[in-house]
Design an enzyme around this catalytic site. Sequence first.
Site, mmCIF file in Angstrom:
data_model
loop_
_atom_site.group_PDB
_atom_site.id
_atom_site.type_symbol
_atom_site.label_atom_id
_atom_site.label_comp_id
_atom_site.label_asym_id
_atom_site.label_seq_id
_atom_site.Cartn_x
_atom_site.Cartn_y
_atom_site.Cartn_z
ATOM 1 N N GLU A 1 0.832 -1.207 0.000
ATOM 2 C CA GLU A 1 0.000 0.000 0.000
ATOM 3 C C GLU A 1 0.866 1.257 0.000
ATOM 4 O O GLU A 1 0.535 2.257 -0.656
ATOM 5 C CB GLU A 1 -0.921 0.011 1.231
ATOM 6 N N TRP B 1 2.059 1.672 -3.532
ATOM 7 C CA TRP B 1 0.987 2.200 -4.387
ATOM 8 C C TRP B 1 0.889 3.714 -4.234
ATOM 9 O O TRP B 1 0.723 4.450 -5.216
ATOM 10 C CB TRP B 1 -0.354 1.565 -4.011
ATOM 11 N N TRP C 1 -20.642 8.352 -21.860
ATOM 12 C CA TRP C 1 -21.199 8.183 -20.514
ATOM 13 C C TRP C 1 -22.707 8.450 -20.517
ATOM 14 O O TRP C 1 -23.186 9.338 -21.217
ATOM 15 C CB TRP C 1 -20.520 9.137 -19.534
ATOM 16 N N ASN D 1 -10.441 1.164 2.058
ATOM 17 C CA ASN D 1 -9.966 1.163 0.678
ATOM 18 C C ASN D 1 -10.724 0.164 -0.197
ATOM 19 O O ASN D 1 -11.007 0.434 -1.374
ATOM 20 C CB ASN D 1 -8.465 0.852 0.626
ATOM 21 N N TRP E 1 -16.153 9.014 -14.439
ATOM 22 C CA TRP E 1 -15.369 8.850 -13.214
ATOM 23 C C TRP E 1 -14.992 10.179 -12.570
ATOM 24 O O TRP E 1 -14.791 10.257 -11.353
ATOM 25 C CB TRP E 1 -14.105 8.035 -13.495
ATOM 26 N N TRP F 1 -9.394 6.269 -8.676
ATOM 27 C CA TRP F 1 -10.547 6.333 -9.565
ATOM 28 C C TRP F 1 -10.191 5.870 -10.975
ATOM 29 O O TRP F 1 -10.976 5.189 -11.631
ATOM 30 C CB TRP F 1 -11.119 7.751 -9.578
#
Length: 477
Positions: free
Chosen positions: A277, A280, A309, A344, A362, A385
Amino acid sequence: MKKKLVWFRNDLRIHDNTALYHACQYSIDQVFALFMSTPKQWLNHSVSIKKISFIYQNLLYLQNELNNLNIPFYHLQSTDFKQSIYDLNFFCIKHKINYIFYNYQYEINEYNRDVFIKKYFLEQKIIVQGFHDNILIPTKFIYTKNNKPYKKFSSFKKKAIEILCNNIPKCFPTPIKRILLKYHLFNHTEFKKYKINFNINLFPPGEKAAQNRLEDFFNNKIHDYTIKRNFPFLNHTSILSPYLSIGIISLRYCLNILSKRYDNIFNITFLSSWLNEIIWREFYYHLLIGYPLLGKLQSVNSWEKNIIWDNNINYFHAWTQGKTGFPIIDASMRQLKDIGWIHNRLRMITSNFLVKNLLIDWRKGEKYFMSQLIDGDFALNNGGWQWASSIGSDATPYIRIFNPYRQSKKFDKSGHFIRQFIPELKYIPDAHIHNPHTWEDINKITLDYPKPIVDFHENRKKTLLVFKQAKYKFIFK
């Protein structure tokens, strides 16, 4: 004697603060500290009220810490970044500042501000020194063979671990007490409307609180973190993100404390998930630095612009209010609205649902999350995202679509988390908690809980087709 200014930003701590440490190298120099709030900029960036309130409480804590070091702490309120430059200049003239020290911020507006500041203050004959403080590895050490940032996490991770195994960055010590200066009272009148708009019991302010939370995590949770981390009802994560987001604690400090407990931390199996993590986080920051277009809410994958979309406003509203009819989604969104933080795993499920099941852009979800999160961090929120939307740099060749029912059964089997935030489902049996409308139909009653706003299976087919067409248009344009 020189007069030095430390400009605090998202680094509200005195321990292991690179800019503060370097400003305080010589005891005879006068050191001032400054924080500049920019309400208009915060509004443009969708910074949540909870985060602003959390910042304020930590500024009060920081004021006391700096007072103990005899460093006067000032606050200026500017409307936005552009105005802050001129307010900063006025402050420097008034206090006859010779040097400005700060830690870099990497978002595009902040980056452009800092580039301008260096040129502007050079003309004023004030030396400006910026430092990499919010990343573990300078970008120049982790480029590909083509001298470009890594786009794939697996490749980035391999290189990052190779570097960190050989050299975990050391922490900078807290500066020694300064020669006494005239006491200055921090001006916090502008922040009055932001007082305690977050759960102070869940997120106690201050550097010591962050350090205690880290210690508690290392003492009681990290040994079985890999096994329990994905279950939101267990409360088995560190919940350090609000503190990391505004720099109450540093990643260097986290790794150094861990290294004091264990040798060769990157070779210990039960530590791997948590360290993953951390990497990341580093990866998303390096992406933001290497690809400035991310700061403009664009993707490195150009085909993403071809996605058509639906952007159904009623669906989006149902998602934000936790009324989609999918219990794990709704419980997560209600928790987000309530405390400004969610696990998360839940961030992945809810974001994937908005994009893949509701076909909503998004960017709308990314902005909404920022407007609610107490730990809102652009690099991490944007990266998360884009990952969930399958349009980011580390996107898989297939379109990942989470089944909300399966995710719910897998990570909240008995519905403990769901019941905590959806009282309407309090008495639904475990067997039906993930899809309560089956129980509703069997018992021929009407629940005070909405039916699913979409058919998951049908919308999954639609999303796959829309994404396939977007890629096809890009390839054969």
